[in-house]
Design an enzyme around this catalytic site. Structure first.
Site, PDB file in Angstrom:
ATOM      1  N   CYS A   2       0.590  -1.111   0.075  1.00 37.63           N
ATOM      2  CA  CYS A   2      -0.036  -0.019   0.005  1.00 37.63           C
ATOM      3  C   CYS A   2       0.784   1.082   0.122  1.00 37.63           C
ATOM      4  CB  CYS A   2      -1.043   0.073   1.282  1.00 37.63           C
ATOM      5  SG  CYS A   2      -2.107  -1.313   1.337  1.00 37.63           S
ATOM      6  N   ARG A  27       3.770  -0.342  -5.097  1.00 43.71           N
ATOM      7  CA  ARG A  27       3.397  -0.854  -3.631  1.00 43.71           C
ATOM      8  C   ARG A  27       2.189  -1.513  -3.455  1.00 43.71           C
ATOM      9  NH1 ARG A  27       6.805   1.606   0.215  1.00 43.71           N
ATOM     10  NH2 ARG A  27       5.210   0.836   1.786  1.00 43.71           N
ATOM     11  N   TRP A  74      -2.874  -2.607  -1.571  1.00 47.24           N
ATOM     12  CA  TRP A  74      -2.551  -4.100  -1.760  1.00 47.24           C
ATOM     13  C   TRP A  74      -3.357  -4.752  -0.589  1.00 47.24           C
ATOM     14  CZ3 TRP A  74      -0.119  -8.236   0.816  1.00 47.24           C
ATOM     15  CH2 TRP A  74       0.238  -9.208   0.398  1.00 47.24           C
ATOM     16  N   ASN A  98      -1.370   2.402   5.672  1.00 44.13           N
ATOM     17  CA  ASN A  98      -0.655   1.284   5.269  1.00 44.13           C
ATOM     18  C   ASN A  98      -0.054   0.636   6.500  1.00 44.13           C
ATOM     19  OD1 ASN A  98       1.330  -0.363   4.178  1.00 44.13           O
ATOM     20  ND2 ASN A  98       2.840   1.123   4.135  1.00 44.13           N
ATOM     21  N   GLY A  99      -0.515  -0.713   6.439  1.00 47.07           N
ATOM     22  CA  GLY A  99      -0.019  -1.688   7.560  1.00 47.07           C
ATOM     23  C   GLY A  99      -1.079  -2.474   7.843  1.00 47.07           C
ATOM     24  N   GLU A 483      17.507 -17.243  -8.104  1.00 44.76           N
ATOM     25  CA  GLU A 483      17.349 -15.893  -8.650  1.00 44.76           C
ATOM     26  C   GLU A 483      16.620 -15.805 -10.078  1.00 44.76           C
ATOM     27  OE1 GLU A 483      16.424 -13.226  -7.115  1.00 44.76           O
ATOM     28  OE2 GLU A 483      16.647 -11.878  -8.508  1.00 44.76           O
ATOM     29  N   LYS A 487      12.907 -14.629 -10.905  1.00 44.75           N
ATOM     30  CA  LYS A 487      12.583 -13.641 -11.670  1.00 44.75           C
ATOM     31  C   LYS A 487      11.489 -14.205 -12.553  1.00 44.75           C
ATOM     32  CE  LYS A 487      13.534 -10.524 -10.067  1.00 44.75           C
ATOM     33  NZ  LYS A 487      14.437 -10.460  -8.992  1.00 44.75           N
ATOM     34  N   GLU A 490       7.898 -14.546 -10.709  1.00 45.75           N
ATOM     35  CA  GLU A 490       7.238 -13.293 -10.671  1.00 45.75           C
ATOM     36  C   GLU A 490       6.616 -12.563 -11.887  1.00 45.75           C
ATOM     37  OE1 GLU A 490      10.926 -10.860  -8.718  1.00 45.75           O
ATOM     38  OE2 GLU A 490       9.057 -11.018  -7.323  1.00 45.75           O
ATOM     39  N   HIS A 506      18.548 -36.076  -7.361  1.00 40.70           N
ATOM     40  CA  HIS A 506      17.780 -36.398  -6.051  1.00 40.70           C
ATOM     41  C   HIS A 506      16.429 -36.151  -6.236  1.00 40.70           C
ATOM     42  CE1 HIS A 506      21.582 -37.544  -4.257  1.00 40.70           C
ATOM     43  NE2 HIS A 506      21.933 -36.323  -4.703  1.00 40.70           N
ATOM     44  N   LYS A 605       6.073  -4.079  -3.987  1.00 44.79           N
ATOM     45  CA  LYS A 605       7.545  -3.855  -3.978  1.00 44.79           C
ATOM     46  C   LYS A 605       8.075  -4.072  -2.647  1.00 44.79           C
ATOM     47  CE  LYS A 605      11.401  -2.518  -6.022  1.00 44.79           C
ATOM     48  NZ  LYS A 605      12.206  -3.622  -6.445  1.00 44.79           N
TER      49      LYS A 605
HETATM   50  C1  AGP Z   1      12.217  -9.092  -5.754  1.00 51.05           C
HETATM   51  O1  AGP Z   1      12.246  -9.296  -7.192  1.00 51.05           O
HETATM   52  C2  AGP Z   1      11.116  -9.532  -5.009  1.00 51.05           C
HETATM   53  N1  AGP Z   1       9.858  -8.523  -5.470  1.00 51.05           N
HETATM   54  C3  AGP Z   1      11.213  -9.886  -3.527  1.00 51.05           C
HETATM   55  O2  AGP Z   1      11.529 -11.195  -3.682  1.00 51.05           O
HETATM   56  C4  AGP Z   1      11.931  -9.016  -2.708  1.00 51.05           C
HETATM   57  O3  AGP Z   1      13.089  -9.169  -2.897  1.00 51.05           O
HETATM   58  C5  AGP Z   1      11.672  -9.152  -1.112  1.00 51.05           C
HETATM   59  O4  AGP Z   1      10.361  -8.897  -0.986  1.00 51.05           O
HETATM   60  C6  AGP Z   1      12.829  -8.423  -0.341  1.00 51.05           C
HETATM   61  O5  AGP Z   1      12.489  -7.106  -0.292  1.00 51.05           O
HETATM   62  P1  AGP Z   1      13.542  -6.163   0.300  1.00 51.05           P
HETATM   63  O6  AGP Z   1      14.780  -6.174  -0.618  1.00 51.05           O
HETATM   64  O7  AGP Z   1      12.942  -4.695   0.088  1.00 51.05           O
HETATM   65  O8  AGP Z   1      13.584  -6.535   1.591  1.00 51.05           O
END
Ligand code: AGP
Length: 610
Positions: A2, A27, A74, A98-99, A483, A487, A490, A506, A605
């Site tokens: 949010c 956000r 969100w 937000n929270g 990673e 990527k 997501e 395995h 984000k």
């Molecule tokens: C990254 O592509 C993601 N959107 C997510 O995994 C992110 O890295 C994670 O939420 C941690 O965020 P931060 O680095 O702001 O703590």
């Protein structure tokens, strides 16, 4: 998650709020709304879906006034709908939040018993009614909000407007981020810096338990208990242009291309080439501190967690210190053994991820020293940490992290070199080789980026229909495989797994057939031969192999259906290069499929809920 924004000044508030929300949309983006003080009182416009729906609603029903608050959501409590969208109104009060208010069910029951009608499923609406109840009891706006917040438990950053005091906004914070912006004749608030950059660089970071009254001439800050707080604004060096797309189709692509610059900015002034060392006076850890560390624990979530796995390997290999990585969300409440002599490195792009923040606080409370690696200056994790080592990637807007990951790698490697030089585990000659190699990395990424992007755009035509993709790597390529898979998941919604190449036999090997592309990270390093054996095992199951290979490695390339080349480097530096084609692969698949690259579904984000 949010985003909230507020403006009090002399201009029309609506366009400023919309612009701020556009910059905060990363956000959360399932609904949005604004509340503006019009001459006749507070008016609210809300809309479900992306911000453009709110823009359209405001076009149909323009709001006029120079004081207002806005929100992009969100969903946590209550599905995305207009009634659940913020701002939430109770009597003369409108609130954005937000929270999460943890005791909202008990408060809801109490308010309903007292005759208040609650129309949404949200926890936020409860806050607006609590404030309203206090104003009805005759308190002014500031006192009412203080008294209301004394009843809530949980995390919040709120902005409140009241018809009773139409030239003010009151904001308060606990756990969720909130920054104030000050300029001549206007004061702003927002969840994050980029929302305010077009209007001011003078910012004030609020701390937990603080409340502020904003008017066009500035702000007054105090604790929730009523103690005045004196804090001056600081100048933020980010420019508004840094948060624009600059001709790229998506922020993510722009941020991938910005990586050489982000790395240079992050390493500038920190690499001491003459002494083959790292200059980290800014961190505030002494040589004695470096020698006293018994163990390093790296805490993070998501992409930042993947950076910490590389960090762990570097710390073990170069500084010969025991190091472990922990998913911050798993560390909390587990009674992990931690205490004096442990150095916790909490890594976070936003510096606000609640799991990482709470885990780092827990570690600190048990006697560990905490070092924060974050990109957002003054954010919560560096503020609570004993020491901070910032990345200088500039604002990252794409929800999928790329350039911040790259700079986290740089800081973790630089810190490992610093540690090893203090602990005498890395000779000057070895250190020099790594430092000189690191200096060359930005150029080595840059010189191949354009061509790599083109090649991968063509390549994905063949592979973008795959339902599952496997990423394999060993050693430092293993976290890059994780990673790459994250990527792809997501932003393209393709199922992908990152695996330690040796683990494939395995279990995951059962998944393989001609329909499954396997992306194998096979740079020339000590693991190369064994990775090639794993590659052969996948080939024997008819999987399509995409190799990430060192330039000129014709033998490995001959085993692949397609390949991408990266420059030859010292093996500890390979992650900086091997991750780039994986970021581009995910980007190109998503772009080919037409998904929302910068704002993928269900994500946000900055994750400020547990
Ligand atoms: C990254 O592509 C993601 N959107 C997510 O995994 C992110 O890295 C994670 O939420 C941690 O965020 P931060 O680095 O702001 O703590």
């Amino acid at each position: 998650m949010c985003g909230i924004v507020g403006y009090v000044g002399n201009e029309e508030a609506a366009p400023i709020l919309l612009d701020g929300l556009r910059r905060l949309e990363y956000r959360g983006y399932d609904s949005a709304g604004v509340a503006i003080q019009e001459a006749s009182g507070i008016e609210v416009v809300r809309a479900v879906g992306k911000l453009r729906n709110l823009e359209k609603a405001l076009f149909d029903r323009p709001l006029q006034g120079s004081v207002g608050i806005g929100h992009t959501r969100w969903a946590t409590h209550g599905r995305p709908s207009e009634v659940n969208a913020h701002p939430h109104v109770a009597g003369p009060i409108a609130v954005v939040h937000n929270g999460i208010i943890e005791n909202h069910l008990r408060l809801r029951a109490e308010l309903e018993k007292g005759g208040f009608t609650i129309t949404s499923d949200t926890d936020t609406e409860i806050v607006s009614h609590l404030i309203h109840r206090e104003t009805r009891a005759g308190h002014d706006m500031l006192t009412s909000i203080r008294r209301a917040l004394a009843q809530v438990e949980g995390a919040y950053a709120i902005a409140v407007v009241s018809e009773a005091e139409p030239r003010r906004i009151v904001v308060a914070k606990s756990s969720s981020p909130l920054v104030l912006g000050v300029s001549r004749n206007a004061t702003y608030c927002a969840s994050d810096i980029p929302a305010l950059l077009p209007y001011t660089n003078e910012m004030v970071f609020m701390e937990d338990g603080e409340i502020a009254v904003l008017d066009p001439d500035g702000f007054s800050l105090s604790t929730l208990a009523g103690e005045p707080v004196n804090r001056r604004s600081r100048k933020i060096s980010w420019s508004p242009v840094m948060a624009e797309k600059a001709g790229y189709k998506h922020f993510m692509l722009k941020e991938i291309f910005e990586q050489p610059r982000a790395l240079e900015d992050t390493m500038r002034g920190r690499l001491d080439r003459e002494r083959a060392d790292v200059e980290t006076a800014e961190i505030g850890l002494s040589d004695e501190d470096a020698k006293a560390i018994r163990r390093v624990i790296l805490l993070a979530c998501g992409t930042s967690h993947h950076a910490t796995i590389a960090g762990r390997y570097w710390i073990e290999e170069l500084a010969k210190l025991p190091a472990i990585t922990e998913l911050a969300s798993e560390f909390r409440g587990r009674d992990a053994v931690i205490g004096e002599g442990d150095l916790v490195i909490a890594v976070s792009q936003s510096g606000e991820t609640i799991d990482t923040l709470m885990a780092a606080k827990e570690a600190k409370a048990r006697g560990a020293k905490v070092l924060a690696i974050a990109n957002v200056n003054g954010s919560a994790i560096p503020r609570m940490a004993d020491a901070s080592f910032y990345t200088h990637a500039g604002p990252e807007i794409g929800v999928a992290s790329t350039k911040c990951f790259m700079t986290q790698l740089a800081n973790l490697l630089m810190f490992s070199i610093w540690l090893s030089r203090r602990r005498g585990t890395l000779s000057e000659g070895e250190a020099r080789e790594i430092v000189e190699g690191l200096v060359r990395i930005p150029h080595q990424i840059e010189e191949r980026l354009e061509a790599m992007h083109e090649k991968i755009s063509d390549m994905v035509r063949e592979f973008s229909n795959a339902r599952d993709v496997l990423f394999l790597g060993r050693g430092l390529s293993f976290p890059m495989a994780l990673e790459g898979a994250l990527k792809l998941k997501e932003i393209s919604y393709v199922h992908a797994e990152g695996y330690a190449a040796g683990e494939m036999k395995h279990g995951p090997i059962a998944l393989l057939d001609a329909e499954v592309p396997v992306i194998v990270l096979a740079p020339q390093d000590r693991h190369h031969e064994r990775v090639c054996s794993n590659l052969q095992e996948a080939r024997a199951r008819e999987a399509k192999i995409i190799g990430v290979t060192t330039a000129g490695d014709a033998q490995t390339q001959s085993l692949c259906d397609a390949f991408v080349e990266v420059a030859p480097v010292h093996e500890v530096l390979s992650p900086f290069l091997t991750v780039v084609p994986l970021q581009l692969y995910a980007y190109c698949v998503a772009d080919h499929k037409g998904t929302d690259v910068d704002q993928p579904r269900n994500l946000a984000k900055t994750v400020t809920v547990e």
